[in-house]
Design an enzyme around this catalytic site. Sequence first.
Site, mmCIF file in Angstrom:
data_model
loop_
_atom_site.group_PDB
_atom_site.id
_atom_site.type_symbol
_atom_site.label_atom_id
_atom_site.label_comp_id
_atom_site.label_asym_id
_atom_site.label_seq_id
_atom_site.Cartn_x
_atom_site.Cartn_y
_atom_site.Cartn_z
ATOM 1 N N GLU A 136 38.338 -9.627 -116.378
ATOM 2 C CA GLU A 136 38.289 -8.598 -117.415
ATOM 3 C C GLU A 136 37.055 -7.719 -117.254
ATOM 4 O OE1 GLU A 136 37.104 -12.361 -119.670
ATOM 5 O OE2 GLU A 136 37.491 -11.802 -117.602
ATOM 6 N N ALA A 184 44.893 -19.227 -112.941
ATOM 7 C CA ALA A 184 44.611 -20.174 -114.027
ATOM 8 C C ALA A 184 43.739 -19.509 -115.093
ATOM 9 C CB ALA A 184 43.915 -21.409 -113.464
ATOM 10 N N TYR A 185 42.795 -18.707 -114.651
ATOM 11 C CA TYR A 185 41.899 -18.024 -115.597
ATOM 12 C C TYR A 185 42.689 -17.047 -116.470
ATOM 13 C CZ TYR A 185 37.931 -15.318 -117.381
ATOM 14 O OH TYR A 185 37.033 -14.704 -118.203
ATOM 15 N N ASP A 186 43.666 -16.340 -115.871
ATOM 16 C CA ASP A 186 44.452 -15.350 -116.610
ATOM 17 C C ASP A 186 45.514 -15.979 -117.502
ATOM 18 O OD1 ASP A 186 43.012 -13.305 -115.471
ATOM 19 O OD2 ASP A 186 44.467 -12.922 -113.864
ATOM 20 N N ARG A 206 35.899 -16.153 -120.677
ATOM 21 C CA ARG A 206 36.626 -17.345 -121.124
ATOM 22 C C ARG A 206 35.809 -18.613 -120.899
ATOM 23 N NH1 ARG A 206 42.393 -18.951 -119.373
ATOM 24 N NH2 ARG A 206 41.991 -20.449 -121.066
#
Length: 408
Positions: free
Chosen positions: A300, A314-316, A347
Amino acid sequence: MIGTDIASWLDEYDHPRHKWYVKRLAPNDTLETGGHQAGPYLPKRLIFEMFPSLNTTTRKNPDARFDLYIDSHFQHRVARAIYYNNKRTGGGTRDEIHVTNLGGRQSALLDPESTGSLAIFAFTVNPAGDSTACHVWVCDHHTEEDLIEERIGRVDPSEIVAWTPGSGRDAASVAEPARSKCNLTEAELPTAWLEKFPSGEDIIRKTVLLRSATGMNPDLRLIRRRDCEFEIFRSIERAFHQGRILQGFSTLEEFLKVAQAILQSRKSRSGNSLELHLREIFVEKGLKNGETFQYKPVVEGGRRPDFLFPSKAAYDDPTFPASKLRMLAVKTTCKDRWRQVLEEASRIPEKHLLTLQEGVSQAQFNEMRQAGVQLVVPKPLHRKFPPGVQSHLVELESFIRDVRTPSI
């Protein structure tokens, strides 16, 4: 030089009548560790060059006094350089130089908060004898360090750069690395590297060949490979540029063009070599790029953390537990620069930051911890941090173990 800024100061002392010694202040240089050194370490050969009268065994513990101006902090002292020489004169064990009378914690050179700062010592050259003055700049922000390194090239922790304005890094004052299998002759370099300067990836691959993973844990592997890579780089630099330098220059513009090319290649190498070493070690430890870690993903705000675990996918994924996500920022030095990682990967509340900086002050470390930054430091460097910090540092091997088996 009262009331100046770093750019004006550099211009003022960028003259052949001065000799620069540049280093990053370690905890033993400042008063952070509470040790007895109480002053920045400078090798004997450098002090002897500026104070030739000290290089003697006919007098016990010769000394010299000189004006020390810390222009960055508007401080002045009459400092004393003393050579404890009883090992050479007989009957003792000391063969070392100390610079004393710096003013204790009020001195910017001894202030624990200066730990990790880049410092320039600009000695006045006296052809007839000892130097009579030294002007010092202790950086208090990474923007000042950037201006210095743009002029002289990268200064890594543990390195002392000797710089003669108008001539560049002084090979006569800075010892060349001892001959090793990483310090290559021109004949040992690939022919293509003599025609076009190799990329960082090319040099890392050569480093891995010369410093395999056998018998080394990740922490020691990283340190030894960085040392090896620097020797390889210097070997390439000598072979690639020395012929042109020996030819001489007919104009100032020609000289500046070559000098700028050298500085730019040094900055480029140093700028991402640590990341490339880590990427290689992660793969060697069984991690897979794109599956269990990701290098330089875009997250981001268009930000690009150096490493994301296990992946950008995985982060998204909002359903992927945040407790299983990790990020690792990589900075050779972290004083002030550590704040740059706070805006990355929102995150992940705890930011891991790997650095090779040799120590931070207790106060700065506390500030990092409060901001959610966890330092990852190769094990051989832990002893260079204050005792109250050492137990809170994460080893590289422990970090790798953590990202291979993240908490649920």
